[in-house]
Scaffold this motif. Sequence first.
Motif, PDB file in Angstrom:
ATOM      1  N   ASN A 113       0.826  -1.207   0.000  1.00  0.00           N
ATOM      2  CA  ASN A 113       0.000   0.000   0.000  1.00  0.00           C
ATOM      3  C   ASN A 113       0.865   1.264   0.000  1.00  0.00           C
ATOM      4  O   ASN A 113       0.461   2.303  -0.530  1.00  0.00           O
ATOM      5  N   ASP A 114       2.072   1.164   0.606  1.00  0.00           N
ATOM      6  CA  ASP A 114       2.997   2.312   0.681  1.00  0.00           C
ATOM      7  C   ASP A 114       3.901   2.422  -0.545  1.00  0.00           C
ATOM      8  O   ASP A 114       4.700   3.361  -0.626  1.00  0.00           O
ATOM      9  N   ALA A 115       3.837   1.445  -1.449  1.00  0.00           N
ATOM     10  CA  ALA A 115       4.795   1.387  -2.560  1.00  0.00           C
ATOM     11  C   ALA A 115       4.697   2.633  -3.423  1.00  0.00           C
ATOM     12  O   ALA A 115       3.709   2.854  -4.124  1.00  0.00           O
ATOM     13  N   SER A 116       5.722   3.454  -3.344  1.00  0.00           N
ATOM     14  CA  SER A 116       5.798   4.687  -4.126  1.00  0.00           C
ATOM     15  C   SER A 116       7.185   5.282  -3.904  1.00  0.00           C
ATOM     16  O   SER A 116       8.054   4.651  -3.296  1.00  0.00           O
ATOM     17  N   THR A 117       7.380   6.492  -4.369  1.00  0.00           N
ATOM     18  CA  THR A 117       8.666   7.159  -4.127  1.00  0.00           C
ATOM     19  C   THR A 117       8.646   7.948  -2.824  1.00  0.00           C
ATOM     20  O   THR A 117       9.651   8.566  -2.461  1.00  0.00           O
ATOM     21  N   ALA A 118       7.516   7.947  -2.123  1.00  0.00           N
ATOM     22  CA  ALA A 118       7.411   8.706  -0.868  1.00  0.00           C
ATOM     23  C   ALA A 118       8.206   8.021   0.232  1.00  0.00           C
ATOM     24  O   ALA A 118       8.422   6.807   0.229  1.00  0.00           O
ATOM     25  N   GLU A 119       8.650   8.835   1.188  1.00  0.00           N
ATOM     26  CA  GLU A 119       9.371   8.326   2.350  1.00  0.00           C
ATOM     27  C   GLU A 119       8.474   8.376   3.589  1.00  0.00           C
ATOM     28  O   GLU A 119       7.722   9.338   3.774  1.00  0.00           O
ATOM     29  N   TYR A 120       8.586   7.335   4.401  1.00  0.00           N
ATOM     30  CA  TYR A 120       7.816   7.249   5.633  1.00  0.00           C
ATOM     31  C   TYR A 120       8.769   6.921   6.772  1.00  0.00           C
ATOM     32  O   TYR A 120       9.887   6.448   6.555  1.00  0.00           O
ATOM     33  N   THR A 121       8.317   7.133   7.998  1.00  0.00           N
ATOM     34  CA  THR A 121       9.099   6.701   9.152  1.00  0.00           C
ATOM     35  C   THR A 121       8.588   5.336   9.607  1.00  0.00           C
ATOM     36  O   THR A 121       7.412   4.991   9.409  1.00  0.00           O
ATOM     37  N   HIS A 122       9.470   4.578  10.237  1.00  0.00           N
ATOM     38  CA  HIS A 122       9.048   3.277  10.765  1.00  0.00           C
ATOM     39  C   HIS A 122       7.978   3.434  11.844  1.00  0.00           C
ATOM     40  O   HIS A 122       7.165   2.531  12.049  1.00  0.00           O
ATOM     41  N   LEU A 123       7.991   4.574  12.536  1.00  0.00           N
ATOM     42  CA  LEU A 123       6.967   4.804  13.555  1.00  0.00           C
ATOM     43  C   LEU A 123       5.578   4.834  12.934  1.00  0.00           C
ATOM     44  O   LEU A 123       4.620   4.296  13.505  1.00  0.00           O
ATOM     45  N   ASP A 124       5.464   5.458  11.734  1.00  0.00           N
ATOM     46  CA  ASP A 124       4.175   5.454  11.029  1.00  0.00           C
ATOM     47  C   ASP A 124       3.709   4.028  10.778  1.00  0.00           C
ATOM     48  O   ASP A 124       2.541   3.682  10.977  1.00  0.00           O
ATOM     49  N   LEU A 125       4.645   3.192  10.329  1.00  0.00           N
ATOM     50  CA  LEU A 125       4.308   1.806   9.996  1.00  0.00           C
ATOM     51  C   LEU A 125       3.945   1.012  11.246  1.00  0.00           C
ATOM     52  O   LEU A 125       2.975   0.242  11.253  1.00  0.00           O
ATOM     53  N   LEU A 126       4.715   1.209  12.320  1.00  0.00           N
ATOM     54  CA  LEU A 126       4.440   0.484  13.570  1.00  0.00           C
ATOM     55  C   LEU A 126       3.082   0.860  14.134  1.00  0.00           C
ATOM     56  O   LEU A 126       2.342   0.008  14.640  1.00  0.00           O
TER      57      LEU A 126
ATOM     58  N   GLN B 200       0.540   1.979  12.394  1.00  0.00           N
ATOM     59  CA  GLN B 200      -0.480   1.439  11.499  1.00  0.00           C
ATOM     60  C   GLN B 200      -0.733  -0.046  11.779  1.00  0.00           C
ATOM     61  O   GLN B 200      -1.880  -0.505  11.785  1.00  0.00           O
ATOM     62  N   LEU B 201       0.339  -0.795  12.015  1.00  0.00           N
ATOM     63  CA  LEU B 201       0.228  -2.242  12.228  1.00  0.00           C
ATOM     64  C   LEU B 201      -0.074  -2.603  13.671  1.00  0.00           C
ATOM     65  O   LEU B 201      -0.404  -3.757  13.968  1.00  0.00           O
ATOM     66  N   ASN B 202       0.106  -1.627  14.582  1.00  0.00           N
ATOM     67  CA  ASN B 202       0.013  -1.886  16.019  1.00  0.00           C
ATOM     68  C   ASN B 202       1.043  -2.932  16.442  1.00  0.00           C
ATOM     69  O   ASN B 202       0.763  -3.854  17.207  1.00  0.00           O
ATOM     70  N   PHE B 203       2.275  -2.785  15.898  1.00  0.00           N
ATOM     71  CA  PHE B 203       3.390  -3.684  16.186  1.00  0.00           C
ATOM     72  C   PHE B 203       4.410  -2.961  17.055  1.00  0.00           C
ATOM     73  O   PHE B 203       4.547  -1.737  16.994  1.00  0.00           O
ATOM     74  N   GLY B 204       5.167  -3.739  17.822  1.00  0.00           N
ATOM     75  CA  GLY B 204       6.408  -3.267  18.400  1.00  0.00           C
ATOM     76  C   GLY B 204       7.530  -3.503  17.397  1.00  0.00           C
ATOM     77  O   GLY B 204       7.349  -4.195  16.387  1.00  0.00           O
TER      78      GLY B 204
END
Length: 469
Positions: A56-69, A71-75
């Motif tokens: 879903n994030d596949a693009s040229t944009a940059e994200y932080t791992h915190l955003d991903l964590l 979103q997933l509710n992961f540690g």
Amino acid sequence: MQTIKGTEYMSEIQPNSLYQAYKAVPLSDDGVQALTALYQPIIGSDALTLYFALANDASTAEYTHLDLLNQLNFGMQRFLDARYHLEGIGLLTSYQKNLSEFGLLYAYELQEPLSPVRFFADSTYSFLLKNMVGERRFQLLAKRYMIPRYTWSAYTNITKNFTDVYSFQLADYQRDQAKLEQIASHFSKESKPKIAINDQLDWSFLKFHAQKKQISAKNFTDEFSKKLSLYHQYYGLDEMDLVQYMADVVNIATGMVEIDELEKRIVASRRTTRVKESSVNKETEDAEIRRFNTLKLTGFSDLDIQIIKESEQISPADYLAAIKLEKNSYPTKLEEWIVRDLVERSPLPKSVINVLLHYALVVKNNSVLPQKLVDKISADWSEKKVGTPEAAIQLVRTLAKEAQTAKQQRTNQSRYTPNKVTRKEQLPKWLVEQEAKKVSNEQVEDSEVTLTDEMNERFQAYLKRKEGE
């Protein structure tokens, strides 16, 4: 999803570390079916969720791992485990580079999953799936995606070929060929995801012993060797284990090993082993619970039970080092030799030796391990055949009680002995020094210094830290 064996927390990944996700082509319908029905039992639900999130994030944009964590509710560790599962099965390739201003930047390239047809055509993927879902479920999945085969022998083929229908000028094609090939080069051919298997088998050793078991060298094709490497990594089988399994199913007349029979034998054997281990672990756990409940009912304190547990989990050398560290000291060469000699020569279990060390250094509060005291107690306990730490703790209590009684008797004796006026005789200097030394030794031997709460807490805290490491 099982935790990845041998992985550690990757400290360089911080929640604010940047990442980019890439996917060469959009995920196909076949890919979605393969992921949910075939890959998911192998990689686990966390890895599947991570794949879709990165897609879903596949693009040229940059994200932080915190955003991903978030979103997933992961540690972070859960994210890493999921990432490793995707990498190991060939669905994800991870990269990193250092940006002078922002630190490490991670790039996650998603790979297209195999279609169900290609998945079942690969024996390695089939093996992993069958081991996760079982034979019955595996057969049902294979039947669902199996391509129906038709017989056309009774028919006549009347299909027109390409040149019957389409035509073009060869000169025109040759004129545009270079340009067309340049464009074609930008379209990469479909690549098959690869499972990374670390081949650590000693093949010379394995083949030598296989030959001794009448196993032909013709067996060791690339596909067969790949399977053996997979069994080695997946089940932890070494060279001799693999040779023995092959010897169980080899055709003596031809020396050939049927790979399907070998796999059945290994899977059945490992399943039986896991059941036995699970049963033993459950029985052991229940027995431990009953044991410690009984100890508590018979007067053992929580601290006693904690000491018993630790004495059974830690080697005497580490136990000595832990005690000395919490006393702001270190084991001397003599102390290490005393403990090593005790372990080698004494019939006492290591857990009992640990209780002895605890008594000599913590309860008695000696700065160094007294060899005479250790020899005296170990000889006594060996003669009494002390075999458990709880029995050793009972004897420690007896020693402490005897020392306290002796101390009280000496105090009473000095308190009630009437003073007599006697004429003092001048004793020789050497005799005075000898008596003084004797009294000093007796005081060290008999004095009972109770372990302080602070010392206990520090010692327990260290052992917990050690266990966490």
